[in-house]
Design a protein around this motif. Structure first.
Motif, PDB file in Angstrom:
ATOM      1  N   THR A 294     105.674  53.008  43.113  1.00  0.00           N
ATOM      2  CA  THR A 294     104.795  52.091  42.911  1.00  0.00           C
ATOM      3  C   THR A 294     103.614  52.550  42.174  1.00  0.00           C
ATOM      4  O   THR A 294     102.915  52.119  41.483  1.00  0.00           O
ATOM      5  CB  THR A 294     104.306  51.074  44.527  1.00  0.00           C
ATOM      6  N   ARG A 295     103.415  53.514  42.467  1.00  0.00           N
ATOM      7  CA  ARG A 295     102.044  53.776  41.712  1.00  0.00           C
ATOM      8  C   ARG A 295     102.297  54.073  39.958  1.00  0.00           C
ATOM      9  O   ARG A 295     101.642  54.473  39.212  1.00  0.00           O
ATOM     10  CB  ARG A 295     101.254  55.395  42.639  1.00  0.00           C
ATOM     11  N   ASN A 298     103.999  50.395  39.251  1.00  0.00           N
ATOM     12  CA  ASN A 298     103.991  49.222  39.561  1.00  0.00           C
ATOM     13  C   ASN A 298     104.179  48.175  40.345  1.00  0.00           C
ATOM     14  O   ASN A 298     104.540  47.358  39.227  1.00  0.00           O
ATOM     15  CB  ASN A 298     102.606  49.002  39.071  1.00  0.00           C
ATOM     16  N   VAL A 301     104.741  43.558  43.573  1.00  0.00           N
ATOM     17  CA  VAL A 301     103.984  41.734  43.975  1.00  0.00           C
ATOM     18  C   VAL A 301     103.296  41.288  43.867  1.00  0.00           C
ATOM     19  O   VAL A 301     102.893  40.639  43.734  1.00  0.00           O
ATOM     20  CB  VAL A 301     105.789  40.974  45.231  1.00  0.00           C
TER      21      VAL A 301
END
Lengths: 302, 302, 302, 302
Positions: A294-295, A298, A301
């Motif tokens: 995610t970092r 990204n 959602v």
């Protein structure tokens, strides 16, 4: 993608083996904690992997997703009369809420909810655990998938708490079949052994509006897919669901075998696995790997 | 005493049949609610009665007292490691506290506690329900006492909630035997049929420092007797224990069959019976009769 | 009696100072734990003592008894519409039950119940803490009794949890006066300083059917006295009420100052004091002394 | 977009006025239920509306979002030591969990959590309610926004339950300022009056990675924005959060004034308003309008 997965694996390397392997049954306790795998499947069915992505492990609670999918295909909307769709706010194996709320489990991913779903499948299928095994075989394209009978039997022997939940639901009229028979099927589903690749492929339809690229068949409608993903987002990671949304931001489901599946709607399904668990019962290195994803790129959602 | 009992019976006449007969099993549901009996046994063994005092009824939870007595004789002080001695503050069949308190029931008179006691007796006795039946036969001097198998079987069929409790305790390591076997014995004890006279005589030792006048044998030590009476005083009447102390002021135990035993320490044991129950599950006319007794001749211990 | 009290004091000597003095306010924390006193008052008003029986200490929750007595004289039966008479089964300062049961406290001896009683007294009296002080002065025959303002002010500063309870009851319509004003009076009552002799005399009417031998006046009716004693028996010792009934078998009330009053109905009132508390917040040596009494001369009501 | 909003408004027309306007304070109770407005703001700042989109209403709990944003800018990550990020599973105004979890609220959108946030802002700001008002004025570009003092005062008068929460947190050391002062500021924030257009614009930064198109300034970092949206997704709609994810699939926050804001990450912020509430306290027509949106153009994030 390959470079990304390699990077992430390197980043989480120090965490691999940190935490505790599940010990409540011997067959799980003896798994080597120093393993890590990750597999990402795009909507065309292409899979990218790193680490021990083809090593099979016990899928445990991840089976709750496939059991729910089975039940949704048989019951449709009526399913939600017997199971809620709200986060529980209590440990996954708590009976407290079940009593306060008259035997209706909060959602299909806490144990009580999964048992109610298993009971529903039992009412429609002669051998629910065979039906679910066949479903994941088809979805993953791996016809060799099998449950580990030692694990299933061992879980059955340690069934007391799950049996308590099933009987409590029965007391409220929300469990219709023989408790032991349903538990037998339930534990066989938990005991299925799959690899990261298998699971990433088997959950690919969740990233693809319900359509499975491998079988070229619809598994769920688009609406049903959104609903399952919403439930995974709000209730998929035990007591850590909110924190997982906060840090990772993907619908996901974990199991005490150390696997976690996650969905990037419209784009990817993925599975990460590492057997050592954090205090919440989720894979330590697995959660870290998803946070890193995610970092870095990204996929959240939110 | 005879005049007193007659007066009380006349006073509560309008309440007889008020309330609801227990309906969760058919065999109990068909009992005629318009019955009332009372029997008082003094420490010499002399019994005074009024109304339907020799009609047999299902003793149900009153059996918890005799099961506890059995267990006390086998386990002594060590019994209290597996069951507490505090009021529960929750309904008699709640699992909530059991979960919060790691499978240790609050006291032996809520269902979970009685099941733990039954499990303890199962560990020591080949046929616990025969042992308890023989105990009450001896204490009451009535060798013809029998359990009603229809009631026992019907309760077993509706065992879900009790099974949930037993399994939850098992999950915490506080239940050692096969759940179904223990429940079978437990329900046979609940299904014993006794009259007011039988029960007043069978509990006479509680009013007599543990010594049974009928058998001329000690049943419990004086200390143990005080302890059982203290538990009956703080936890004997389900959710109405405090109110029963407040209004009646005697150690007592009720059952959903409509019976209530009570103890005037050092003086009398008594049993009152009327099948229609109040909202708390205690005999409506029975509680009223005991209140009237307290008001008239102040047997309250307080 | 004197010999008995001396014996008991010798027996519990090793326990004196064991446990923890209450530390939540500085004024209580600095009390010397190595103190012990006992006083027994018979129904003629004669007092026998041992140890530090004339040393004053902070009566704390024992004040709940006298506040209840005040409220009973003003409200009679109607009092029980706002406070229950059942054991709570939860810690004395829990808000959980208050929320589940719509702001009606389980009984007058948990904090919420005592605050509801204090609110009722506030509605009828200009200065409730003066009224209660005057009542205990009269009952004990000690006109010099005073509250310690340092203790009262310190408790007021640490009022957060009690304020939370009062506001929660207000949210349910079961608290009518200004929260801070009621708390001010409440803490002044808790901060009264009395000795074992004072308290044994002040509670003598509870052993004497409501009649005070010292003032030669009725305080409560016989029925009301039985009711207060019943409440003390089922709910007087915080989470240890059941265990206290089990071991001691007397109506009683403890305070975090280390005092415990107890009642042998029809015979004696007594007060024991030692500042060091057990895990449940009751005087360690005090509970032991009462157990010893029961063992030696069986004053248990059961 | 305009056609879409018109269609939706027509579709939900029969629901407008169905349900109950909030009645716990007079100022809210007198609002005309037959109103409905919707406004959608894209990431360029362009707003499309239908119905009563410029009518001001009481934003109530929607203020929790802006208060959180304020606190995040002052405290950063350290904020999460005092407030959790998990769904609560209990009603928004429950104290139960707060007690079980030592005064740490589950998330910033239940009342206890919002009060802890308000307490944090009080520690850093002289007049927190002015600071928040100024923030929303700036974000919405509407310098005329004001709190309704009648609403604020009326809420303060009915503060009992919120005061109970604040005091309970204080008892656990998780509330540092004067309770009444914090509540005063808190209620002034709830009493802000804004229109759908104002709120859609004020929350536009949540759809735009934290960047406000109107002020051309960053409000939050991209990471913080994802986190706030994740919390809105798992905990924004009281007891209906799971169901809202299931049916609508957007991060959102509702208020008892009948407003709901929602975020389509990367694309739109929106606000819908209709004063009549469903059983869960959320706008009946508002939820229906968002469901319709999801069904028609699938803005769900899942």
């Amino acid at each position: 993608m390959q470079a990304l997965l390699n990077d992430i694996m390197q980043e989480v390397q120090p965490l691999i083996g940190q935490g505790q392997v599940a010990t409540y049954i011997p067959a799980l306790a003896k798994v080597n904690p120093n393993q890590f795998g990750i597999a990402v499947c795009d909507t065309s069915g292409k899979v990218t992997t790193a680490g021990d992505a083809t090593t099979e492990f016990s899928i445990q609670s991840i089976s709750k997703v496939f059991n729910l999918v089975l039940a949704v295909t048989y019951y449709g909307e009526s399913l939600w009369q017997r199971v809620g769709c709200e986060p529980s706010g209590l440990p996954f194996n708590s009976l407290v809420q079940l009593e306060y709320e008259n035997g209706i489990p909060r959602n299909p991913f806490i144990n009580a909810g999964a048992l109610a779903i298993a009971d529903m499948n039992q009412s429609r299928l002669i051998a629910p655990h065979v039906a679910m095994r066949d479903l994941v075989r088809k979805l993953s394209g791996n016809e060799g998938l099998l449950a580990n009978p030692d694990v299933a039997n061992s879980e059955f022997e340690h069934r007391a708490r799950n049996a308590a939940m099933a009987y409590l639901m029965k007391a409220y009229g929300n469990f219709h079949n023989d408790v032991e028979e349903v538990l037998h099927n339930y534990f066989y589903n938990c005991a299925l052994e799959m690899s990261c690749v298998d699971l990433a492929r088997a959950s690919q339809f969740l990233a693809n509006r319900g359509h499975c690229t491998i079988t070229k068949e619809p598994v769920l409608t688009h609406d049903q897919t959104r609903q399952v993903n919403a439930l995974l987002a709000t209730s998929g990671l035990y007591d850590e669901a909110g924190s997982f949304a906060f840090k990772v931001g993907l619908p996901g489901k974990s199991g005490v075998g150390g696997g976690i599946i996650a969905v990037v709607p419209g784009r990817f399904s993925l599975c990460v696995w590492s057997p050592a668990l954090n205090r919440m019962g989720n894979s330590q290195a697995g959660v870290a790997a998803l946070e890193s994803l995610t970092r870095r790129i990204n996929w959240s959602v939110y």
